[in-house]
Structures are given as structure tokens and as C-alpha cells.
Design an enzyme around this catalytic site. Structure first.
Site, PDB file in Angstrom:
ATOM      1  N   GLY A   1     -11.663   9.466  10.276  1.00 16.08           N
ATOM      2  CA  GLY A   1     -10.950   8.737   9.226  1.00 16.08           C
ATOM      3  C   GLY A   1     -10.058   9.622   8.370  1.00 16.08           C
ATOM      4  O   GLY A   1      -8.851   9.389   8.248  1.00 16.08           O
TER       5      GLY A   1
ATOM      6  N   ARG B   1      -3.956   0.037  13.946  1.00 17.80           N
ATOM      7  CA  ARG B   1      -4.865  -0.617  14.908  1.00 17.80           C
ATOM      8  C   ARG B   1      -4.254  -1.884  15.502  1.00 17.80           C
ATOM      9  O   ARG B   1      -4.560  -2.235  16.647  1.00 17.80           O
ATOM     10  CB  ARG B   1      -6.196  -0.931  14.232  1.00 17.80           C
TER      11      ARG B   1
ATOM     12  N   GLY C   1     -15.867   6.936  13.672  1.00 17.70           N
ATOM     13  CA  GLY C   1     -17.237   7.046  14.171  1.00 17.70           C
ATOM     14  C   GLY C   1     -17.308   6.980  15.689  1.00 17.70           C
ATOM     15  O   GLY C   1     -18.069   7.718  16.313  1.00 17.70           O
TER      16      GLY C   1
ATOM     17  N   LYS D   1     -18.875  16.248   6.421  1.00 18.66           N
ATOM     18  CA  LYS D   1     -20.120  15.603   6.888  1.00 18.66           C
ATOM     19  C   LYS D   1     -20.897  16.498   7.851  1.00 18.66           C
ATOM     20  O   LYS D   1     -20.941  16.234   9.054  1.00 18.66           O
ATOM     21  CB  LYS D   1     -19.796  14.290   7.601  1.00 18.66           C
TER      22      LYS D   1
HETATM   23  N1  LIG Z   1     -14.188  23.023   1.140  1.00 16.76           N
HETATM   24  C1  LIG Z   1     -14.411  21.741   0.920  1.00 16.76           C
HETATM   25  N2  LIG Z   1     -15.183  21.337  -0.106  1.00 16.76           N
HETATM   26  C2  LIG Z   1     -15.411  20.027  -0.334  1.00 16.76           C
HETATM   27  N3  LIG Z   1     -14.911  19.038   0.424  1.00 16.76           N
HETATM   28  C3  LIG Z   1     -14.140  19.385   1.462  1.00 16.76           C
HETATM   29  C4  LIG Z   1     -13.848  20.730   1.765  1.00 16.76           C
HETATM   30  N4  LIG Z   1     -13.045  20.761   2.846  1.00 16.76           N
HETATM   31  C5  LIG Z   1     -12.828  19.463   3.195  1.00 16.76           C
HETATM   32  N5  LIG Z   1     -13.477  18.638   2.369  1.00 16.76           N
HETATM   33  C6  LIG Z   1     -13.463  17.170   2.359  1.00 16.76           C
HETATM   34  O1  LIG Z   1     -13.892  16.656   3.577  1.00 16.76           O
HETATM   35  C7  LIG Z   1     -13.516  15.294   3.610  1.00 16.76           C
HETATM   36  C8  LIG Z   1     -13.319  14.824   5.012  1.00 16.76           C
HETATM   37  O2  LIG Z   1     -14.490  15.105   5.746  1.00 16.76           O
HETATM   38  P1  LIG Z   1     -15.010  14.181   6.920  1.00 16.76           P
HETATM   39  O3  LIG Z   1     -15.306  12.850   6.378  1.00 16.76           O
HETATM   40  O4  LIG Z   1     -16.098  14.960   7.554  1.00 16.76           O
HETATM   41  O5  LIG Z   1     -13.727  14.125   7.875  1.00 16.76           O
HETATM   42  P2  LIG Z   1     -13.306  12.966   8.909  1.00 16.76           P
HETATM   43  O6  LIG Z   1     -13.285  11.651   8.157  1.00 16.76           O
HETATM   44  O7  LIG Z   1     -11.952  13.370   9.396  1.00 16.76           O
HETATM   45  O8  LIG Z   1     -14.357  12.991   9.970  1.00 16.76           O
HETATM   46  C9  LIG Z   1     -12.253  15.187   2.792  1.00 16.76           C
HETATM   47  O9  LIG Z   1     -12.460  14.231   1.788  1.00 16.76           O
HETATM   48  C10 LIG Z   1     -12.078  16.596   2.197  1.00 16.76           C
HETATM   49  O10 LIG Z   1     -11.721  16.573   0.839  1.00 16.76           O
HETATM   50  O1  LIG Z   2     -13.370   1.219  10.960  1.00 19.61           O
HETATM   51  C1  LIG Z   2     -14.271   1.364  11.787  1.00 19.61           C
HETATM   52  O2  LIG Z   2     -14.969   2.521  11.951  1.00 19.61           O
HETATM   53  P1  LIG Z   2     -14.441   3.988  11.405  1.00 19.61           P
HETATM   54  O3  LIG Z   2     -14.293   3.921   9.899  1.00 19.61           O
HETATM   55  O4  LIG Z   2     -15.559   4.929  11.806  1.00 19.61           O
HETATM   56  O5  LIG Z   2     -13.164   4.290  12.126  1.00 19.61           O
HETATM   57  C2  LIG Z   2     -14.639   0.273  12.758  1.00 19.61           C
HETATM   58  O6  LIG Z   2     -13.862  -0.886  12.560  1.00 19.61           O
HETATM   59  C3  LIG Z   2     -16.133  -0.030  12.690  1.00 19.61           C
HETATM   60  O7  LIG Z   2     -16.459  -0.585  11.448  1.00 19.61           O
HETATM   61  P2  LIG Z   2     -17.964  -0.457  10.916  1.00 19.61           P
HETATM   62  O8  LIG Z   2     -18.222   1.019  10.626  1.00 19.61           O
HETATM   63  O9  LIG Z   2     -18.023  -1.322   9.669  1.00 19.61           O
HETATM   64  O10 LIG Z   2     -18.865  -0.961  12.022  1.00 19.61           O
END
Ligand SMILES: Nc1ncnc2c1ncn2[C@@H]1O[C@H](COP(=O)(O)OP(=O)(O)O)[C@@H](O)[C@H]1O
Ligand SMILES: O=C(OP(=O)(O)O)[C@H](O)COP(=O)(O)O
Length: 395
Positions: free
Chosen positions: A353, A35, A376, A197
Site C-alpha cells: 500500500g 484498480r 496484502g 511492519k
Molecule cells: N525509519 C522509519 N521510522 C518510522 N517509520 C518508518 C521508517 N521508515 C519507513 N517508515 C514508515 O513505514 C510505513 C510504510 O510501511 P509498510 O506499511 O510496511 O509499507 P507497505 O505498505 O509498502 O507494505 C510508512 O508509513 C513510513 O512512514
Molecule cells: O485493499 C485491499 O487490500 P490491501 O490494502 O492489502 O491492498 C483489498 O481490497 C482487500 O481488502 P481487505 O483487506 O479489507 O480484505
């Protein structure tokens, strides 16, 4: 859309909202400087014009003033990356900050203390925003990662610069890359949604059906769809209250001629650990006591073929529990497929993330077209929402 290039910053003080919310280790070293590096072009352009930069950011989610969240910890790193001395002031509003800003000369950089040390920041307090506005002549928002927050420094402050506000180069680039997917993407357009999620992503699926030709629903997301259609998913993760919505999405996708690809087989494990026993099973027949943790070989092949046909690819969410080496294979193979498609001319955008962490961990960072600095923020943009930080500049 006003960007940095519409302004000349000679003898001007730019008040720049950056997102320097970077991860730190126990000894306060920055463990991922993406970043900061991404904000550099904006800062350098302003300095080269003959202006000065006042950088403001949050770091983490402090409760009041907490030294662990002080931006002082990253000042050296910022200086190092920018290659220009960075002055630090341990306030972001009030006399001390105002004096430091007033003394700033062209070519100099000032880093303010963590905005979230004041509760007014997240509350979007107008008086606090007005105090911030006193520090600079032109407001530049380059904090894409925080553009989905309607905070004082990301949104409210813009109203004090009616004719002197613009997007930074990073924010403009992020908007452009999302538009490339949602609006001007060369067909066929593919969205890959994986991860875990379901509830926060399922609304995104609905929104992007109009923009895509193919949709891969993988990772932990897939099981809600499989169960909703009557499949047996064993102990796999699932959001039962989203089953109906899942069916609705499949129906809508059909109406809109979107081809939906869901894994046909999975690697199932008898425990959520790297050295669990595993077997490859049909995704609709996962035995009790087992859970799907990665895409199976047939699914990987199926996904490779889809990826290779597409010209625009959006990827959010890993295909398996990639943090465990034994279950990273599906995510790595997908990354390879996207890298190959990109090499053949496709545009690929990765965000989220964990997805970005996976891309970096497995070395795909330079093999995709664009890695978003927002998690996000990128997801909310894909829902079709104009983020508050972006709207405030457009108004
Ligand atoms: N089949 C699965 N069962 C449980 N967890 C999973 C599975 N496939 C992926 N994940 C988990 O999903 C998580 C990431 O999901 P998410 O937070 O939605 O992604 P991002 O942060 O890229 O948006 C990872 O920690 C991964 O381990
Ligand atoms: O790291 C951030 O968001 P992200 O984890 O969704 O990429 C931003 O700096 C926003 O932080 P916040 O979710 O505490 O408002």
C-alpha cells in the site's frame, strides 16, 4: 492455468470478481482509480467476444448495509473508465439481482451492490456463494487485491463452476510478475524490504532467501536487525520480540550466500515531525532521544550500487518516513535507482500500500516494470503461499 483467452464469451454471462475496493473522498469521489483501470482489459475482451459482464466487488469494510460503502458511488466512474454504460443493481444476490442479470444482453455491463453488505461473504458461506453463482455462466476471478481472502465471491463460488472458471487478465499478469521474481527472475535478484511492519514481513524474508542474491533491509525494518546485533538505535522503531528471528535470518542468509545490505548511516530526528532537528549519524550509534527516519547519504550510495548490479528487483516498503517531505529523500533516491536499472533492462516489481503510494507520489509509476494492485495479496504470495482465490481456480 486457464485464463480468459481459453474461453469464448459469445452470448455468455461472465460473473467477474473484481477488486473495486478503491479509496473515496468525503464527497464519494474515487481518489485512485488504478484498480478499475486495471480491470478494463478483462471486461473489454468479454464484451468484444459478444458476452456480457456482471461485476461483483467489495468496497471497504462495512458493518452490515451502510450507504457510505455502496458501490453505487463508483458506478459513474466505472462507466467513464470502461466507456460503456454500467447498470447498477442495489443487491448482489436474490430475485432483484437475478432478474437484472437475466435481462442483461450481450455487450452490457451490470454492477452489483457491495458483497460485504452480507456477512456471508467474508464467512465464505456456501449457500451465499451458490446464490452468486446463479448470476453467470462463467466465473472469472480478476481480483488480485483480494485473492488472499477465502471469501464466498473470491474462492467458494468457484466450486459451482467446475469447468467454467478462469483467471482474468489482471490476475494472470499479477501471478506472472510474482513468478518472474520468485521463480524465473534473471540473476542477480534483489529484494528490498523497508517500511514499518516488521512482524508481518519477517516471515517473507525467510521465504524469499532461496530466491534472491541480494537483500536490502531498510526503512523502519532495519533497526530491529541493528539492535539485535548490539547497535544503539535511540528511539527508532523496533520490534524487540523479533530480534532473535532477525539474527536467525542473518545467519540463514549467510548460509545461503545471500548478501544482506543494511543501512550504515541514517538521518536521525529529535522529533517525529517534518521540521524536527536532524543529523546524519552512524546507524549503530543513534543518540538517545533521536530516531532514525531516513537512509543516510552513505547508505543511499551503497543501495544505488546494489540496485544497479541487479537484473530483477522487488521493492516493498519505503526507506524512510516519506510522508514527511524532509524524510522522503532516501525513498526518492531509491526510486530513481530502480528506474535507472529498469531503463537498463532490469525487471522491477513494486507492491504494498505505502510503497505504491510513494511510487505514484514521486512519479515512478511508469518507470518500473510492474506496480502490483495488491498489498496484502502480493506480500502473502511472496511468502510462497498459493492464495485461496488462485487455488480455487487451479483446483
Ligand atoms: N525509519 C522509519 N521510522 C518510522 N517509520 C518508518 C521508517 N521508515 C519507513 N517508515 C514508515 O513505514 C510505513 C510504510 O510501511 P509498510 O506499511 O510496511 O509499507 P507497505 O505498505 O509498502 O507494505 C510508512 O508509513 C513510513 O512512514
Ligand atoms: O485493499 C485491499 O487490500 P490491501 O490494502 O492489502 O491492498 C483489498 O481490497 C482487500 O481488502 P481487505 O483487506 O479489507 O480484505
Amino acid at each position: 492455468m486457464k485464463t480468459l483467452n481459453d474461453f469464448n464469451f459469445k452470448n455468455k454471462k461472465a460473473l467477474i470478481r473484481v477488486d473495486f475496493n478503491v479509496p473515496l473522498n468525503d464527497t464519494f469521489e474515487v481518489t485512485d482509480d488504478t484498480r478499475i483501470v486495471s480491470a478494463k482489459p478483462t471486461i473489454i475482451k468479454i464484451l468484444e467476444d459478444g458476452g456480457s459482464c456482471i461485476l461483483m466487488s467489495h468496497l471497504g469494510r462495512p458493518k452490515g448495509v451502510q450507504d457510505a460503502f455502496s458501490l453505487r458511488h463508483i458506478a459513474d466512474k466505472v462507466e467513464n473508465i470502461l466507456g460503456v454504460e454500467v447498470k447498477f443493481v442495489d443487491e448482489c444476490v436474490g430475485e432483484k439481482a437475478e432478474t437484472a442479470a437475466a435481462n442483461l444482453q450481450p455487450g452490457q455491463i451490470l454492477l452489483l451492490e457491495n458483497l460485504r453488505f452480507h456477512k456471508e461473504e467474508e464467512a465464505g458461506d456456501k449457500a451465499f456463494a451458490e446464490k452468486l453463482s446463479k448470476l453467470g455462466d462463467i466465473y472469472v476471478n480478476d481480483a488480485f487485491g483480494t485473492a488472499h481472502r477465502a471469501h464466498a465471491s473470491t474462492t467458494v463460488v468457484a466450486q459451482f463452476f467446475p469447468n467454467n472458471k478462469c483467471f482474468g487478465l489482471l490476475l494472470a499478469q499479477e501471478i506472472e510478475s510474482i513468478n518472474k521474481v520468485l521463480k524465473t527472475g534473471e540473476k542477480p535478484v534483489l529484494a528490498i524490504l523497508g517500511g514499518a511492519k516488521v512482524s508481518s514481513k519477517i516471515t517473507i524474508i525467510e521465504n524469499i532467501l532461496d530466491a534472491v542474491d541480494h537483500l536490502i533491509i531498510g526503512g523502519g525494518m532495519a533497526f530491529t536487525f541493528i539492535k539485535a546485533q548490539g547497535g544503539k538505535i535511540g528511539n527508532s522503531i523496533c520490534e524487540d520480540d523479533k530480534q532473535e528471528l532477525a539474527l536467525e535470518i542473518l545467519k540463514k542468509a549467510k548460509e545461503k550466500n545471500v548478501q544482506v545490505h543494511i543501512p550504515v548511516d541514517v538521518i536521525a530526528a529529535d522529533d517525529f515531525s517534518n521540521d524536527a532537528n536532524t543529523q546524519v549519524v552512524d546507524i549503530t550509534a543513534i543518540p538517545d532521544g533521536w530516531e532514525g527516519v531516513d537512509a543516510g547519504p552513505k547508505s543511499r550510495k551503497q543501495f544505488h550500487e546494489v540496485v544497479m548490479q541487479c537484473k530483477t528487483i522487488l521493492w516493498n516498503g519505503p526507506l524512510g518516513v516519506f510522508e514527511m517531505e524532509s524524510f522522503a529523500g532516501g525513498t526518492i533516491e531509491l526510486g530513481n535507482s530502480i528506474a535507472e536499472a529498469t531503463k537498463n533492462g532490469a525487471f522491477s516489481l513494486v507492491g504494498g500500500g505505502d510503497s505504491v503510494a510513494a511510487v505514484k507520489q514521486f512519479g515512478f509509476e511508469n518507470k518500473v516494470s510492474y506496480v502490483s494492485t495488491g498489498g496484502g495479496a502480493m506480500l502473502e504470495s511472496l511468502e510462497g503461499i498459493v492464495l485461496p482465490g488462485i487455488a480455487a481456480i487451479l483446483e
